[in-house]
Design an enzyme around this catalytic site. Structure first.
Site, PDB file in Angstrom:
ATOM      1  N   HIS A   7     -12.922 -10.835  23.495  1.00  7.35           N
ATOM      2  CA  HIS A   7     -12.391  -9.601  24.007  1.00  7.35           C
ATOM      3  C   HIS A   7     -13.702  -8.776  23.452  1.00  7.35           C
ATOM      4  O   HIS A   7     -14.412  -8.549  22.514  1.00  7.35           O
ATOM      5  CB  HIS A   7     -11.551  -9.403  23.639  1.00  7.35           C
ATOM      6  CG  HIS A   7     -11.110  -9.103  21.855  1.00  7.35           C
ATOM      7  ND1 HIS A   7     -10.523 -10.164  21.241  1.00  7.35           N
ATOM      8  CD2 HIS A   7     -10.989  -7.898  20.780  1.00  7.35           C
ATOM      9  CE1 HIS A   7     -10.338  -9.939  19.799  1.00  7.35           C
ATOM     10  NE2 HIS A   7     -10.745  -8.932  19.832  1.00  7.35           N
ATOM     11  N   HIS A  80     -15.585  -3.570  18.243  1.00 10.07           N
ATOM     12  CA  HIS A  80     -16.282  -4.209  18.049  1.00 10.07           C
ATOM     13  C   HIS A  80     -16.643  -5.556  19.105  1.00 10.07           C
ATOM     14  O   HIS A  80     -16.102  -5.296  19.913  1.00 10.07           O
ATOM     15  CB  HIS A  80     -15.158  -5.150  17.217  1.00 10.07           C
ATOM     16  CG  HIS A  80     -14.165  -5.025  17.195  1.00 10.07           C
ATOM     17  ND1 HIS A  80     -12.749  -4.547  17.015  1.00 10.07           N
ATOM     18  CD2 HIS A  80     -13.785  -6.608  17.708  1.00 10.07           C
ATOM     19  CE1 HIS A  80     -12.150  -5.137  17.323  1.00 10.07           C
ATOM     20  NE2 HIS A  80     -12.317  -6.092  18.238  1.00 10.07           N
ATOM     21  N   GLU A 131     -16.485  -9.709  15.232  1.00  7.06           N
ATOM     22  CA  GLU A 131     -15.337 -10.730  15.312  1.00  7.06           C
ATOM     23  C   GLU A 131     -15.365 -11.937  15.384  1.00  7.06           C
ATOM     24  O   GLU A 131     -15.909 -11.855  16.368  1.00  7.06           O
ATOM     25  CB  GLU A 131     -14.309 -10.084  15.993  1.00  7.06           C
ATOM     26  CG  GLU A 131     -13.000 -10.769  15.440  1.00  7.06           C
ATOM     27  CD  GLU A 131     -11.382  -9.760  16.078  1.00  7.06           C
ATOM     28  OE1 GLU A 131     -12.163  -8.977  16.831  1.00  7.06           O
ATOM     29  OE2 GLU A 131     -10.460 -10.705  15.941  1.00  7.06           O
TER      30      GLU A 131
END
Ligand code: CO
Length: 140
Positions: A7, A80, A131
């Site tokens: 994502h 992110h 991440e």
């Protein structure tokens, strides 16, 4: 060891307003329910795209880690990128061995998808907060 983009995290002062952008401007139809992650200090809502997801994050509580981001980016913005990795501990150790700073205690915590995650400092990643997330079992 880098896996698929799971994502893209987008910070927003209002998940409702951000959802409207993806729905009305881009025609997104698969939009999840907003839910709170109090320990992370965020509200989260996922917007599904054909090959990935947008993770909308809004501050939850006074100590939310994204207040400072929104102070610099009042409209919100890209926050992110999340890549999947097969083994989060191996990925963390690899990042550290390469000199990168893993945020927080460095111990993986459970993210919004229910699997362990870490964040790697943008200074080590070309200015992008990264991440890393263990690939959910049974996914893909
Ligand atoms: Co994320």
């Amino acid at each position: 060891m880098i896996g698929r983009i799971n994502h893209i995290g987008v910070a927003t002062p209002s998940i409702e307003k951000a959802v409207a952008v993806y729905r009305d401007m881009l025609g997104a139809t698969k939009i999840g329910e907003k839910f709170a992650m109090p320990e992370q200090g965020v509200w989260v809502c996922f917007v599904d795209t054909p090959n990935s997801q947008i993770e909308l994050i809004e501050p939850y509580g006074e100590k939310s880690p994204i207040h400072s981001f929104l102070a610099k980016n009042p409209q919100g913005g890209q926050h992110h990128i999340c890549f999947e990795v097969p083994d989060i501990i191996a990925a963390r150790d690899d990042m550290r061995a390469k000199g990168a700073t893993v945020l927080g205690t460095g111990e993986p915590r459970i993210g919004a998808h229910g699997v362990p995650i870490i964040f790697v400092h943008p200074k080590d990643m070309g200015g992008v907060l990264v991440e890393l997330m263990e690939t959910p079992k049974g996914a893909h």
